[in-house]
Write a protein that holds these residues in place. Sequence first.
Motif, PDB file in Angstrom:
ATOM      1  N   ARG A 149      -4.602  11.900   1.566  1.00  0.00           N
ATOM      2  CA  ARG A 149      -5.491  12.799   2.322  1.00  0.00           C
ATOM      3  C   ARG A 149      -4.750  13.425   3.494  1.00  0.00           C
ATOM      4  N   LEU A 150      -3.986  12.617   4.211  1.00  0.00           N
ATOM      5  CA  LEU A 150      -3.219  13.123   5.350  1.00  0.00           C
ATOM      6  C   LEU A 150      -2.162  14.124   4.882  1.00  0.00           C
ATOM      7  N   ILE A 151      -1.459  13.782   3.818  1.00  0.00           N
ATOM      8  CA  ILE A 151      -0.425  14.680   3.301  1.00  0.00           C
ATOM      9  C   ILE A 151      -1.028  16.015   2.886  1.00  0.00           C
ATOM     10  N   ASP A 152      -2.135  15.978   2.169  1.00  0.00           N
ATOM     11  CA  ASP A 152      -2.783  17.207   1.721  1.00  0.00           C
ATOM     12  C   ASP A 152      -3.218  18.072   2.901  1.00  0.00           C
ATOM     13  N   ALA A 153      -3.697  17.437   3.981  1.00  0.00           N
ATOM     14  CA  ALA A 153      -4.192  18.182   5.128  1.00  0.00           C
ATOM     15  C   ALA A 153      -3.081  18.784   5.969  1.00  0.00           C
ATOM     16  N   CYS A 154      -1.890  18.155   5.944  1.00  0.00           N
ATOM     17  CA  CYS A 154      -0.826  18.563   6.870  1.00  0.00           C
ATOM     18  C   CYS A 154       0.370  19.244   6.213  1.00  0.00           C
ATOM     19  N   ALA A 155       0.440  19.240   4.906  1.00  0.00           N
ATOM     20  CA  ALA A 155       1.639  19.743   4.228  1.00  0.00           C
ATOM     21  C   ALA A 155       1.947  21.191   4.574  1.00  0.00           C
ATOM     22  N   ASP A 156       0.923  22.000   4.824  1.00  0.00           N
ATOM     23  CA  ASP A 156       1.128  23.407   5.160  1.00  0.00           C
ATOM     24  C   ASP A 156       0.883  23.701   6.635  1.00  0.00           C
ATOM     25  N   ASP A 157       0.765  22.656   7.438  1.00  0.00           N
ATOM     26  CA  ASP A 157       0.489  22.840   8.865  1.00  0.00           C
ATOM     27  C   ASP A 157       1.800  23.028   9.625  1.00  0.00           C
ATOM     28  N   GLU A 158       1.782  23.836  10.661  1.00  0.00           N
ATOM     29  CA  GLU A 158       3.016  24.088  11.405  1.00  0.00           C
ATOM     30  C   GLU A 158       3.393  22.938  12.331  1.00  0.00           C
ATOM     31  N   VAL A 159       2.458  22.034  12.624  1.00  0.00           N
ATOM     32  CA  VAL A 159       2.728  20.940  13.552  1.00  0.00           C
ATOM     33  C   VAL A 159       2.759  19.588  12.838  1.00  0.00           C
ATOM     34  N   GLY A 160       1.708  19.281  12.101  1.00  0.00           N
ATOM     35  CA  GLY A 160       1.525  17.953  11.531  1.00  0.00           C
ATOM     36  C   GLY A 160       0.251  17.355  12.083  1.00  0.00           C
ATOM     37  N   ALA A 174       0.824  -1.205   0.000  1.00  0.00           N
ATOM     38  CA  ALA A 174       0.000   0.000   0.000  1.00  0.00           C
ATOM     39  C   ALA A 174       0.858   1.255   0.000  1.00  0.00           C
ATOM     40  N   LEU A 175       1.902   1.275   0.823  1.00  0.00           N
ATOM     41  CA  LEU A 175       2.783   2.445   0.878  1.00  0.00           C
ATOM     42  C   LEU A 175       3.518   2.648  -0.450  1.00  0.00           C
ATOM     43  N   ALA A 176       3.808   1.568  -1.137  1.00  0.00           N
ATOM     44  CA  ALA A 176       4.507   1.678  -2.413  1.00  0.00           C
ATOM     45  C   ALA A 176       3.670   2.398  -3.464  1.00  0.00           C
ATOM     46  N   GLN A 177       2.360   2.490  -3.235  1.00  0.00           N
ATOM     47  CA  GLN A 177       1.472   3.165  -4.173  1.00  0.00           C
ATOM     48  C   GLN A 177       1.386   4.671  -3.926  1.00  0.00           C
ATOM     49  N   VAL A 178       2.037   5.154  -2.866  1.00  0.00           N
ATOM     50  CA  VAL A 178       2.003   6.587  -2.547  1.00  0.00           C
ATOM     51  C   VAL A 178       3.177   7.249  -3.262  1.00  0.00           C
ATOM     52  N   LEU A 195      -4.390  -0.379   4.764  1.00  0.00           N
ATOM     53  CA  LEU A 195      -4.157   0.991   4.331  1.00  0.00           C
ATOM     54  C   LEU A 195      -4.373   1.138   2.826  1.00  0.00           C
ATOM     55  N   ARG A 196      -4.899   2.301   2.437  1.00  0.00           N
ATOM     56  CA  ARG A 196      -5.039   2.662   1.028  1.00  0.00           C
ATOM     57  C   ARG A 196      -4.208   3.919   0.755  1.00  0.00           C
ATOM     58  N   ALA A 197      -3.641   3.989  -0.438  1.00  0.00           N
ATOM     59  CA  ALA A 197      -2.805   5.131  -0.799  1.00  0.00           C
ATOM     60  C   ALA A 197      -3.574   6.437  -0.720  1.00  0.00           C
ATOM     61  N   GLU A 198      -4.854   6.427  -1.067  1.00  0.00           N
ATOM     62  CA  GLU A 198      -5.625   7.676  -1.038  1.00  0.00           C
ATOM     63  C   GLU A 198      -5.805   8.228   0.376  1.00  0.00           C
ATOM     64  N   TRP A 199      -5.779   7.353   1.372  1.00  0.00           N
ATOM     65  CA  TRP A 199      -5.864   7.845   2.749  1.00  0.00           C
ATOM     66  C   TRP A 199      -4.571   8.543   3.146  1.00  0.00           C
ATOM     67  N   VAL A 200      -3.450   8.016   2.696  1.00  0.00           N
ATOM     68  CA  VAL A 200      -2.165   8.666   2.960  1.00  0.00           C
ATOM     69  C   VAL A 200      -2.117  10.020   2.253  1.00  0.00           C
ATOM     70  N   GLY A 231      -9.995   9.571   9.281  1.00  0.00           N
ATOM     71  CA  GLY A 231      -9.542   8.315   8.716  1.00  0.00           C
ATOM     72  C   GLY A 231     -10.715   7.459   8.268  1.00  0.00           C
ATOM     73  N   GLU A 232     -10.495   6.153   8.194  1.00  0.00           N
ATOM     74  CA  GLU A 232     -11.507   5.211   7.746  1.00  0.00           C
ATOM     75  C   GLU A 232     -11.564   4.035   8.712  1.00  0.00           C
ATOM     76  N   MET A 233     -12.761   3.456   8.851  1.00  0.00           N
ATOM     77  CA  MET A 233     -12.919   2.325   9.765  1.00  0.00           C
ATOM     78  C   MET A 233     -12.055   1.141   9.364  1.00  0.00           C
ATOM     79  N   GLU A 234     -11.818   0.967   8.064  1.00  0.00           N
ATOM     80  CA  GLU A 234     -11.018  -0.170   7.610  1.00  0.00           C
ATOM     81  C   GLU A 234      -9.554  -0.068   8.022  1.00  0.00           C
ATOM     82  N   ASN A 235      -9.131   1.103   8.398  1.00  0.00           N
ATOM     83  CA  ASN A 235      -7.717   1.300   8.754  1.00  0.00           C
ATOM     84  C   ASN A 235      -7.469   0.922  10.216  1.00  0.00           C
TER      85      ASN A 235
END
Length: 241
Positions: A130-141, A48-52, A123-128, A213-217
């Motif tokens: 989503r996290l990257i998009d939400a945190c890329a400009d955040d000062e904390v993560g 799954a991570l290899a798809q990100v 895990l699905r690549a699209e969930w990762v 996140g998602e229940m499947e994760n």
Amino acid sequence: MTSFAIGTAPQLYALVPCAGIGARAGAAGPKQYAWLAGRPLVAHTLAALAQVSRLAATLVVLAPDDGQFEAAVPGFGGERQWLARCGGETRAQTVAQGLDELLARGAQPHDWVLVHDAARCLLRAEWVDRLIDACADDEVGGLLALPLADTLKQAQDGRVANTLDRSDKWAAQTPQMFRLGLLRPALAAADSAVTDESSAVEALGWSPKLVAGEMENFKLTWPADFSLAARLLAARGRDFS
């Protein structure tokens, strides 16, 4: 605010702590190597991570005496797939030593590290993404998490002692995404009460961002989790039996 000097755009790395024994799962050995839908559990996670595509590399951190990984995940390695046998006795130690390994391989303090449980193999690549998009400009993560839906009980001696307000409660998942230069000192200062990267960062006074996140994760923890995960993987067409 954080004050990392940023020259080039930050890189994104995944770090998978894979040095535990998974005693609660009831498996004969470390649960990351338990067979699931035709391949070892950790192989599903890494696939799954290899798809990100935005990840510069994925680092798997093993116990120093691990002798099973190469047979479990044949072909893992190369420019974007890294391996280090430097795991510690606890998750926090394993992640901290993995961060040191990333620095040794050229990662910088302003780079992002996404720590993901080996046992969250659905895990699905699209969930990762989503996290990257939400945190890329955040000062904390931040981290993937789910608002609690069930009524929450506090127990004492096997009986209900209290019903807790669930309205502001979330269940933490992974990946958890923080700058290497923030996460490293957070883990260095962490005590035994710290069970994930977010709680270490929180202990320094920061407030990580919650990303739905998602229940499947879910994290495969108990024996029944494996049969559920196998059914879900089969429904996705990822049963390699």
